[in-house]
Design a protein around this motif. Structure first.
Motif, mmCIF file in Angstrom:
data_model
loop_
_atom_site.group_PDB
_atom_site.id
_atom_site.type_symbol
_atom_site.label_atom_id
_atom_site.label_comp_id
_atom_site.label_asym_id
_atom_site.label_seq_id
_atom_site.Cartn_x
_atom_site.Cartn_y
_atom_site.Cartn_z
ATOM 1 N N UNK A 134 88.855 71.669 24.522
ATOM 2 C CA UNK A 134 88.561 72.857 23.439
ATOM 3 C C UNK A 134 89.389 72.010 21.684
ATOM 4 N N UNK A 135 90.405 72.061 21.859
ATOM 5 C CA UNK A 135 91.261 71.271 21.258
ATOM 6 C C UNK A 135 90.837 70.389 20.692
ATOM 7 N N UNK A 136 90.286 69.319 20.634
ATOM 8 C CA UNK A 136 88.766 68.360 19.777
ATOM 9 C C UNK A 136 87.530 68.726 19.089
ATOM 10 N N UNK A 137 86.950 69.258 20.172
ATOM 11 C CA UNK A 137 86.189 69.988 19.576
ATOM 12 C C UNK A 137 86.035 71.201 19.056
ATOM 13 N N UNK A 138 86.254 71.928 19.930
ATOM 14 C CA UNK A 138 85.524 73.562 19.355
ATOM 15 C C UNK A 138 86.500 73.965 18.434
ATOM 16 N N UNK A 139 87.429 73.222 17.377
ATOM 17 C CA UNK A 139 88.178 73.780 16.522
ATOM 18 C C UNK A 139 88.255 72.328 15.831
ATOM 19 N N UNK A 140 86.982 72.345 15.523
ATOM 20 C CA UNK A 140 86.792 70.991 14.840
ATOM 21 C C UNK A 140 85.311 71.968 13.723
ATOM 22 N N UNK A 141 85.450 72.526 12.959
ATOM 23 C CA UNK A 141 85.225 72.908 11.517
ATOM 24 C C UNK A 141 84.156 71.640 11.098
ATOM 25 N N UNK A 143 82.857 68.501 13.157
ATOM 26 C CA UNK A 143 80.918 68.096 13.765
ATOM 27 C C UNK A 143 81.464 68.271 15.108
ATOM 28 N N UNK A 144 81.826 69.756 15.682
ATOM 29 C CA UNK A 144 82.194 70.097 16.549
ATOM 30 C C UNK A 144 81.156 69.969 17.564
ATOM 31 N N UNK A 145 80.378 69.647 17.582
ATOM 32 C CA UNK A 145 79.013 69.425 18.848
ATOM 33 C C UNK A 145 78.264 68.680 18.646
ATOM 34 N N UNK A 146 77.384 68.346 19.755
ATOM 35 C CA UNK A 146 76.699 67.096 19.523
ATOM 36 C C UNK A 146 74.640 67.123 19.789
ATOM 37 N N UNK A 192 81.073 66.968 32.583
ATOM 38 C CA UNK A 192 81.288 68.126 32.583
ATOM 39 C C UNK A 192 80.246 68.833 30.764
ATOM 40 N N UNK A 193 80.171 69.810 31.077
ATOM 41 C CA UNK A 193 78.836 70.250 29.663
ATOM 42 C C UNK A 193 80.317 72.045 29.246
ATOM 43 N N UNK A 194 79.996 71.257 27.418
ATOM 44 C CA UNK A 194 80.883 72.389 27.277
ATOM 45 C C UNK A 194 80.218 72.682 25.659
ATOM 46 N N UNK A 195 79.710 74.238 25.852
ATOM 47 C CA UNK A 195 79.307 75.227 25.551
ATOM 48 C C UNK A 195 80.684 75.233 24.803
ATOM 49 N N UNK A 196 80.146 75.582 23.073
ATOM 50 C CA UNK A 196 81.496 76.479 21.684
ATOM 51 C C UNK A 196 81.087 77.911 21.270
#
Length: 263
Positions: A134-141, A143-146, A192-196
């Motif tokens: 979450x810290x690395x990807x979700x809060x990246x404005x 490129x948070x997702x693929x 793990x799957x991550x949904x933001x």
């Protein structure tokens, strides 16, 4: 790296940093190739020193008190240099960025400090991984997702195949949250799957799903505090769930409790 940075990396390798500090080290290594080279050298040095100390302790005279003390010291130093959950391996530093760019499968371990929590001494590893992601990807404005938009349908099928059980992205519109996108994470515990998600105020939340081990009991919803964030986690017979968000926004506990009822 400066002397202070070297100290931080030593603490990083010894598993002594919290998630915030570990993330700073990871960001530094991600953008500084020279720092990565020095990091690899330091990691190898610590490994070799630990092995040498162990061999020295085992090969010395066994009938002397000094030898026994040396052996105890060597064992203690080796345990310190080889923590039960190291944050990152040299192999990840060498190859992880190319893997992440090519297939969105990021090899974590930086948040594997599973016992770190202000409230609990037994936070499951998958929760620590989820908070780190979450810290690395979700809060990246930037490129948070693929996967976004129409690609999400194919992504969830891919996630399900990788994890080994069906994975879907819950609808959180009741909480005025929209799905930003998703990515697949690679961790020590498996994929793990991550949904933001993003709420009306632009705050980011993430839901991670991992395969629940067959030999692990099912646990009810629990909520724990991290610096500036909180995480709710629970299990079903098939999946481990972690919902993460910042403190002061939409209640993480309320959203997690709703998900527990729906899933």
């Amino acid at each position: 790296m400066t002397h202070t940075a070297t100290i931080d990396v030593n603490a990083y390798l010894d598993g002594e940093l919290g998630p915030e500090e570990a993330a700073e080290i990871e960001a530094r290594l991600a953008r500084d190739s020279e720092a990565r080279i020095r990091f690899e050298a330091l990691a190898r040095h610590k490994d070799h020193l630990g092995e040498a100390l162990t061999e020295l302790a085992a090969s010395g005279p066994v009938n002397l008190k000094t030898a026994r003390l040396e052996k105890r010291l060597a064992a203690a130093l080796h345990r310190r240099m080889s923590p039960r959950r190291s944050f990152a391996s040299v192999a990840w530093i060498r190859h992880g960025f190319q893997i992440a760019a090519s297939c969105a499968l990021v090899a974590f371990g930086w948040w594997g400090h599973a016992n770190w929590s202000p409230r609990s001494s037994a936070v499951p590893a998958y929760v620590s991984e989820a908070v780190g992601a979450h810290r690395v990807f979700a809060e990246d404005m930037v490129q948070p997702v693929e996967f976004t938009g129409a690609a999400l349908a194919g992504a969830t099928e891919w996630f399900s195949n990788k994890i080994g059980t069906e994975v879907t992205a819950p609808d959180l519109s009741d909480f005025d949250m929209t799905l930003v996108g998703a990515r697949l994470l690679g961790t020590r515990e498996g994929p793990m799957a991550q949904f933001i998600y993003e709420d009306a105020l632009g705050e980011r939340y993430s839901l991670t799903l991992a395969r629940h081990p067959d030999d692990t009991p099912i646990a009810p919803l629990q909520v724990i505090d991290y610096p500036e964030r909180e995480a709710g986690y629970w299990n079903t017979p098939n999946l481990d769930f972690t919902f993460v968000g910042r403190k002061g926004g939409t209640s993480v506990e309320d959203v997690a409790a709703t998900l527990v009822e729906r899933i």
